[in-house]
Scaffold this active site. Structure first.
Site, PDB file in Angstrom:
ATOM      1  N   SER A  53       0.844  -1.194   0.000  1.00  0.00           N
ATOM      2  CA  SER A  53       0.000   0.000   0.000  1.00  0.00           C
ATOM      3  C   SER A  53       0.885   1.253   0.000  1.00  0.00           C
ATOM      4  O   SER A  53       1.809   1.334  -0.798  1.00  0.00           O
ATOM      5  CB  SER A  53      -0.965  -0.054   1.182  1.00  0.00           C
ATOM      6  OG  SER A  53      -2.024   0.853   1.017  1.00  0.00           O
ATOM      7  N   ASP A  90      -5.670  -3.421  -2.659  1.00  0.00           N
ATOM      8  CA  ASP A  90      -4.662  -3.157  -1.638  1.00  0.00           C
ATOM      9  C   ASP A  90      -4.058  -4.437  -1.057  1.00  0.00           C
ATOM     10  O   ASP A  90      -4.777  -5.317  -0.562  1.00  0.00           O
ATOM     11  CB  ASP A  90      -5.323  -2.344  -0.520  1.00  0.00           C
ATOM     12  CG  ASP A  90      -4.333  -1.613   0.350  1.00  0.00           C
ATOM     13  OD1 ASP A  90      -3.326  -2.214   0.738  1.00  0.00           O
ATOM     14  OD2 ASP A  90      -4.576  -0.426   0.648  1.00  0.00           O
TER      15      ASP A  90
END
Length: 300
Positions: free
Chosen positions: A50, A175
């Site tokens: 991320s 993510d």
């Protein structure tokens, strides 16, 4: 003939450097990146998930200015995204602009890709395959050319609901924090044989993720991608388990965990002054802890 850049040298070969995600809380990590680079701490294995993958890129390219701008000045640009862009289907954060367009020459966050490639460090960028919940860690060969690097950093950073799903070669990703490690690439470092770890967090020591209170809502929202719903529901347990493992490694002297002394912002922060304050705090804390970090790494 295009000149071949001189390979960069790394002075830490037995310890994996791991950057946690956290959206704009990554402003703290960006300050840490600056302090590590200024302190000539150059790790030969770097993993990020991320927002941590953006920190990875700046660290590997050894670009302290880009590290700061990626999490501070970028918030001033109206192209970053807002509720209006979200309603129009482009996300609260306009990810294509953030990751792919800004990295080009003359744009907001130009990336010296040749410097990135000149660093021989092993690289792991984590992403989550939406269809079946498979966690992937992309390495150097899969992060070339620059477009592939930034596209996969974008995939790693694609927060469900807040950002459009990222599609790569017809495959949807979100993510990497949804993976079994909970968003900390400890599993990738261990799979590569590492037993010592330097980990940069974006939550203070003592933080724990709470159990998801609305699992049925998540399953409804992600009925097209049930693996995403399941991963969101399981993420608190996964994150807390990885954190407990790292705390045990810290007790054994095999991990240096850099938690922010405090974290006054959340992942969607847009106030530049607050972001700059968190960046400065991260840099100051890392500078203060640098002697201990260097001792842990055998550089003292």
């Amino acid at each position: 003939m295009v000149p071949v850049p001189t390979p960069l040298l790394n002075n830490v070969t037995d310890t994996a450097l791991i950057f946690e995600g956290g959206g704009m809380r990554g402003s703290f990590s960006a300050g840490v990146v600056t302090a590590l680079l200024d302190g000539e701490v150059h790790c030969d294995w770097v993993g990020g998930i991320s927002a941590g993958s953006s920190c990875l890129v700046n660290y590997v390219a050894r670009d302290t200015e880009r590290a700061r701008r990626s999490f501070v000045e970028i918030a001033e640009d109206p192209r970053l995204g807002n509720f209006g862009t979200w309603v129009r289907g482009r996300g609260m954060f306009q990810s294509e602009w953030i990751y792919e367009q800004t990295s080009e020459p003359g744009q907001a966050l130009p990336l010296d890709y040749e410097a990135f490639r000149a660093n021989p460090a092993t690289i792991r960028v984590g992403g989550f395959r939406a269809a079946d919940g498979e966690m992937l860690y992309w390495g150097r060969d899969e992060l070339h050319p620059k477009r592939q690097l930034m596209l996969k950093v974008r995939a790693s950073s694609t927060m469900p609901l807040l950002m459009p799903i990222t599609t790569i070669d017809g495959v949807d990703y979100v993510d990497g924090a949804l993976g079994p490690s909970g968003g900390i690439a400890l599993d990738a470092a261990q799979a590569d044989g590492y037993e010592k770890f330097l980990v940069v967090f974006t939550r203070p020591r003592g933080y724990r993720k709470s159990v998801v209170k609305t699992p049925l809502t998540l399953r409804t929202l992600f009925r097209r991608y049930p693996a995403i719903a399941t991963a969101l529901i399981e993420r608190p347990a996964n994150y807390n388990r990885t954190l407990d493992e790292l705390l045990e490694l810290e007790r054994e002297g095999r991990a240096y965990l850099l938690f922010p002394d405090e974290m006054p912002i959340e992942n969607g922060e847009r106030n530049v002054a607050r972001l700059r304050s968190v960046f400065d705090a991260g840099r100051a804390q890392a500078e203060r802890e640098l002697p201990a970090i260097r001792e842990f790494l055998g550089l003292a």
